[in-house]
Design an enzyme around this catalytic site. Structure first.
Site, PDB file in Angstrom:
ATOM      1  N   LYS A 125      -7.303   0.843   1.108  1.00 33.25           N
ATOM      2  CA  LYS A 125      -6.696   2.057   1.535  1.00 33.25           C
ATOM      3  C   LYS A 125      -7.853   3.195   0.987  1.00 33.25           C
ATOM      4  O   LYS A 125      -7.935   4.257   1.601  1.00 33.25           O
ATOM      5  CB  LYS A 125      -5.540   2.266   0.694  1.00 33.25           C
ATOM      6  CG  LYS A 125      -4.420   1.712   1.149  1.00 33.25           C
ATOM      7  CD  LYS A 125      -2.979   1.969   0.235  1.00 33.25           C
ATOM      8  CE  LYS A 125      -1.955   1.242   0.134  1.00 33.25           C
ATOM      9  NZ  LYS A 125      -0.960   1.040   1.432  1.00 33.25           N
ATOM     10  N   LYS A 164      -1.782   4.621  -6.308  1.00 31.08           N
ATOM     11  CA  LYS A 164      -1.627   3.459  -5.298  1.00 31.08           C
ATOM     12  C   LYS A 164      -2.565   2.817  -5.564  1.00 31.08           C
ATOM     13  O   LYS A 164      -3.723   2.793  -5.700  1.00 31.08           O
ATOM     14  CB  LYS A 164      -1.817   4.223  -3.855  1.00 31.08           C
ATOM     15  CG  LYS A 164      -0.591   4.568  -3.228  1.00 31.08           C
ATOM     16  CD  LYS A 164      -1.080   4.943  -1.810  1.00 31.08           C
ATOM     17  CE  LYS A 164       0.003   5.868  -1.042  1.00 31.08           C
ATOM     18  NZ  LYS A 164      -0.128   6.182   0.246  1.00 31.08           N
ATOM     19  N   GLU A 177      -0.456   5.588  10.263  1.00 24.69           N
ATOM     20  CA  GLU A 177       0.495   6.049   9.453  1.00 24.69           C
ATOM     21  C   GLU A 177       0.031   7.349   8.901  1.00 24.69           C
ATOM     22  O   GLU A 177      -0.992   7.502   8.408  1.00 24.69           O
ATOM     23  CB  GLU A 177       0.838   5.170   8.503  1.00 24.69           C
ATOM     24  CG  GLU A 177       1.227   3.692   9.082  1.00 24.69           C
ATOM     25  CD  GLU A 177       2.151   2.981   7.904  1.00 24.69           C
ATOM     26  OE1 GLU A 177       2.800   1.957   8.107  1.00 24.69           O
ATOM     27  OE2 GLU A 177       1.724   2.906   6.593  1.00 24.69           O
ATOM     28  N   ARG A 196      -2.680  -4.451  13.004  1.00 22.61           N
ATOM     29  CA  ARG A 196      -1.869  -5.617  13.783  1.00 22.61           C
ATOM     30  C   ARG A 196      -0.822  -4.964  14.358  1.00 22.61           C
ATOM     31  O   ARG A 196      -0.323  -3.609  14.353  1.00 22.61           O
ATOM     32  CB  ARG A 196      -1.381  -6.247  12.749  1.00 22.61           C
ATOM     33  CG  ARG A 196      -0.582  -5.363  11.662  1.00 22.61           C
ATOM     34  CD  ARG A 196       0.364  -6.217  10.428  1.00 22.61           C
ATOM     35  NE  ARG A 196       0.456  -5.466   9.355  1.00 22.61           N
ATOM     36  CZ  ARG A 196       1.412  -4.568   9.237  1.00 22.61           C
ATOM     37  NH1 ARG A 196       2.288  -4.370  10.097  1.00 22.61           N
ATOM     38  NH2 ARG A 196       1.636  -3.825   8.176  1.00 22.61           N
TER      39      ARG A 196
HETATM   40  P1  ADP Z   1       2.470   0.412   1.577  1.00 21.90           P
HETATM   41  O1  ADP Z   1       1.036   0.017   2.106  1.00 21.90           O
HETATM   42  O2  ADP Z   1       2.363  -0.321   0.003  1.00 21.90           O
HETATM   43  O3  ADP Z   1       3.545   0.069   2.301  1.00 21.90           O
HETATM   44  P2  ADP Z   1       1.967   3.041   2.011  1.00 21.90           P
HETATM   45  O4  ADP Z   1       0.685   3.531   1.763  1.00 21.90           O
HETATM   46  O5  ADP Z   1       2.450   2.431   3.767  1.00 21.90           O
HETATM   47  O6  ADP Z   1       2.395   1.815   1.075  1.00 21.90           O
HETATM   48  O7  ADP Z   1       3.208   4.150   1.713  1.00 21.90           O
HETATM   49  C1  ADP Z   1       4.636   3.594   1.653  1.00 21.90           C
HETATM   50  C2  ADP Z   1       5.553   4.674   1.646  1.00 21.90           C
HETATM   51  O8  ADP Z   1       5.354   5.276   0.449  1.00 21.90           O
HETATM   52  C3  ADP Z   1       5.284   5.724   2.610  1.00 21.90           C
HETATM   53  O9  ADP Z   1       5.985   5.454   3.767  1.00 21.90           O
HETATM   54  C4  ADP Z   1       6.002   6.812   1.999  1.00 21.90           C
HETATM   55  O10 ADP Z   1       7.354   6.940   1.964  1.00 21.90           O
HETATM   56  C5  ADP Z   1       5.457   6.722   0.509  1.00 21.90           C
HETATM   57  N1  ADP Z   1       4.564   7.507   0.318  1.00 21.90           N
HETATM   58  C6  ADP Z   1       2.975   7.008   0.278  1.00 21.90           C
HETATM   59  N2  ADP Z   1       2.051   7.955  -0.001  1.00 21.90           N
HETATM   60  C7  ADP Z   1       2.849   8.902  -0.400  1.00 21.90           C
HETATM   61  C8  ADP Z   1       2.532  10.292  -0.888  1.00 21.90           C
HETATM   62  N3  ADP Z   1       1.285  10.729  -1.129  1.00 21.90           N
HETATM   63  N4  ADP Z   1       3.629  11.269  -1.028  1.00 21.90           N
HETATM   64  C9  ADP Z   1       4.797  10.957  -0.934  1.00 21.90           C
HETATM   65  N5  ADP Z   1       5.151   9.590  -0.558  1.00 21.90           N
HETATM   66  C10 ADP Z   1       4.112   8.610  -0.261  1.00 21.90           C
END
Ligand code: ADP
Length: 666
Positions: free
Chosen positions: A116, A158, A275, A292
């Site tokens: 990421k 994260k 996303e 993917r």
């Molecule tokens: P993963 O790859 O673990 O699924 P993502 O980065 O795609 O994680 O994030 C999953 C979800 O977490 C997002 O769809 C959103 O709901 C929440 N999220 C991620 N980043 C943020 C952020 N900076 N602020 C608020 N919610 C977030």
């Protein structure tokens, strides 16, 4: 040209890929593990080859074995589906080395988006808007915290290698930062063997909007509009829709173009998803790119009329994209509801068991079911608990939503706990109908969602009583074969009297008394069922599949099944479990309650969060079990201390096993 395609996956996505491949005249090869030998994906494929034992690490994640099988059967391409090896650059490389087409993006693109933080660096250079935050290599507590302090709380930690919502922690104030960082790192380390963290501004009411992009090997790229995936639990999607409600054409175009810019920045080829988080002020920020096909791709297929797997295969065949951007339009509205074997009343904990009944709504131009399971299948602990995807379409959002409600009411599953009733309730909420959605929707509506009180109808008890009477008659007729004897007659004949009986029956774990009088009728049995001082005149027939009943002149046909614990009728308002035996059949929700410190299901201990004899407060997480790719924390119900842990991190535990000894504080 691809002539023979191996699908390195299982379940619904494998079945879905096979369907398109067959339509395109391509031979298909499935692979399967020990527990999947009779699975739907195996029976749908032209050939299927045994892969290994049930755990994915010994089967669906064995890149070498899969390549070996592909070579052995003469497959010229591999479709990885999603999950498993789909974003594994090493696997794509192995395909290339063995002259097998990998139906996916180039190795470099997978690598670029694999982390990421690295992905963010690339996107920053490409001028794609990013969520404000820190995504550098400096990882000391002080540096990370100083970035958080500077951007202001709340922040989100994260895992750079993250996925599936793991290694993520919200931090609401500076004092919580250290503990949250430790927890996120620990989770990231155990899940991904990598605890590199990034810190992002936590948006409190964002929508998750993602753009489907597609690029070919000739430099063409298009976006197939967006999907709104804001309805999430544990940061994981459960309901998705396309197009995103309320998105203006202008914003759609801006996001589409930003997504294409992201794809171009890494020389992308194939299907990809960019996303974004869309904030309340309509600003959008890049979150990550999935290299993917996504689980929720069918909603895009419905609104664009395209088959994305066909596009993937064509691109892999080095054909140009089937359509230009200007030829793509949005038609109507689509929803996808993910049907999971999980318990919404118990923190969405996955549920396992045999599917004793599985009745899906009929497929049509409006309703599509993507599934990999059939009635009788065992839902095991080894794989993701998603059973099916219910996808509906209609001309506009409210019509599509009405289709979704109807289809959910017609979807019945017995044998495992599912989220069907939860999905029904959720999509009926006024805020959902009004499209007042953001990623906190489920949390925000928790109270309303928890109010689900099971199947509701004044005729449920008479209906259950009728089903029991009919079942009893069936048994009698099987047991007594003398067709001339009055004792074996399948009617209510009694010497000199009308037959009447009072008995207790258990319906959804509540006891109800009914008085039944059978009346004579040459053609059909009639029962007068007295329940709560009301009289119900009932007739009906029952078989292995359904109860067709007429109650006070109202005729209905409901799916029905018998199982070890009694019977189940599938009413549109929910399952009706019943039995004539006035004993605890373990059918109630109480059955799901387990001893506080017992493993809720078979799984692996992934973390022990407190020390032996350390004081803990009520609600504090003590030990974490992972099963079916989900974590479940066992918490202290009272203040006290753990005096003994019976398992170590990494050990397997059986469902029901005591995990620890606990002393409550006096
Ligand atoms: P993963 O790859 O673990 O699924 P993502 O980065 O795609 O994680 O994030 C999953 C979800 O977490 C997002 O769809 C959103 O709901 C929440 N999220 C991620 N980043 C943020 C952020 N900076 N602020 C608020 N919610 C977030």
């Amino acid at each position: 040209m691809i002539h023979k395609l191996l699908i390195a996956n299982r379940g619904e996505i494998c079945c879905r890929v096979i369907k398109t491949a067959k339509r395109m005249g391509i031979l298909t090869v499935a692979v399967y593990s020990d527990v999947d030998q009779d699975a739907l994906h195996v029976s749908l494929a032209d050939e299927a080859v045994y892969l290994g034992p049930a755990p994915s690490k010994q089967s669906y994640l064995c890149a070498d074995k899969i390549i070996e099988i592909a070579l052995q059967v003469g497959a010229d391409a591999i479709h990885p589906g999603y999950g498993f090896l789909s974003e594994n650059a090493e696997f794509a490389r192995l395909c290339e080395q063995n002259n097998i087409i990998f139906v996916g993006p180039p190795i470099g693109a997978i690598e670029a988006m694999g982390s990421k933080s690295a992905a963010k660096n690339i996107m920053q250079k490409a001028k794609v808007p990013l969520v404000p935050g820190y995504h550098g290599d400096e990882q000391s507590l002080d540096i990370l915290k100083s970035h958080a302090d500077a951007m202001g709380y709340p922040v989100l930690l994260k895992a750079a290698a993250g996925g599936g919502g793991k290694g993520m922690r919200q931090v609401w104030q500076a004092s919580e930062f250290k503990t949250a960082l430790e927890a996120a790192k620990r989770e990231a380390m155990s899940s991904f063997n990598d605890d590199l963290m990034l810190v992002e501004k936590y948006l409190t009411q964002p929508r998750h909007i993602e753009i489907q992009v597609f690029c070919d090997q000739h430099g063409n790229g298009v976006y197939l509009f967006e999907r709104d995936c804001s309805i999430q639990r544990r940061h994981q999607k459960v309901v998705e829709e396309a197009p995103a409600p309320g998105l203006t054409d202008d914003l759609r175009q801006q996001m589409g173009e930003a997504a294409l810019k992201a794809a171009k920045a890494i020389n992308y080829v194939g299907a990809g998803t960019v996303e974004f988080l869309l904030d309340v002020d309509e600003r959008f920020y890049f979150m990550e790119m999935n290299t993917r096909l996504q689980v929720e791709h069918p909603v895009t297929e419905f609104i664009t009329g395209q088959d994305l797997v066909e596009w993937q295969i064509r691109v892999a065949n080095n054909e140009p994209l089937p359509l230009h951007q200007k030829q793509l339009t949005i038609n109507g509205h689509a929803f996808e509801a993910r049907v999971y074997a999980e318990d919404p009343d118990n923190d969405f904990l996955p549920s396992t068991g045999r599917l004793t009944l599985l009745r899906a709504p009929a497929e049509s131009a409006y309703v599509r079911i993507d599934t990999g399971v059939q009635q009788g299948d065992e839902v095991s602990v080894y794989y993701d608990p998603m059973l099916a995807k219910l996808i509906v379409w209609d001309m506009d959002r409210s019509k599509a939503l009405a289709r979704l409600h109807l289809a959910l009411a017609q979807y019945h599953i017995e044998g495992v706990t599912t989220n069907l009733a939860f999905l029904n309730k959720l999509t009926q909420l006024e805020d959902f109908k009004q499209a007042n959605i953001d990623t906190g929707f489920i949390e925000k509506h928790q109270t309303q969602l928890a109010q689900y009180s099971g199947a509701q109808s004044s005729t449920l008890v008479p209906m259950a009583a009728l089903a029991l009477m009919l079942k009893r008659q069936q048994h009698k007729s099987v047991a007594q074969q003398d067709q001339y004897s009055p004792w074996s007659a399948n009617n209510t004949w009694r010497a000199n009297e009308t037959y009447s009986e009072t008995f207790d029956l258990l319906v959804n774990n509540e006891s109800h008394q009914v008085c039944i009088t059978q009346s004579e009728n040459k053609h059909q049995l009639q029962f007068n069922i007295n329940y709560q001082n009301q009289s119900f005149l009932c007739t009906g027939v029952i078989n292995q599949q359904a109860l067709i009943s007429t109650i006070n002149g109202h005729k209905t046909s409901l799916p029905f099944c018998a199982h070890d614990l009694g019977y189940t009728l599938c009413h549109p308002s929910g399952l009706v479990r019943f039995s004539a035996v006035a004993a605890d059949l373990g059918l109630s929700e109480d059955n799901n309650q387990h001893h506080n410190f017992a493993a809720p299901m078979n799984g692996t201990v992934v973390a022990i969060l407190v020390q032996k004899n350390e004081s803990v407060v009520a609600g504090q997480s003590l030990i974490v079990i992972e099963a079916m790719k989900m974590e479940h924390a066992i918490k202290a119900t009272k203040a006290g201390k753990v005096t003994e842990f019976y398992f170590k991190v990494g050990e397997l535990v059986d469902g029901g096993a005591e995990l620890l000894a606990f002393d409550t504080e006096e």
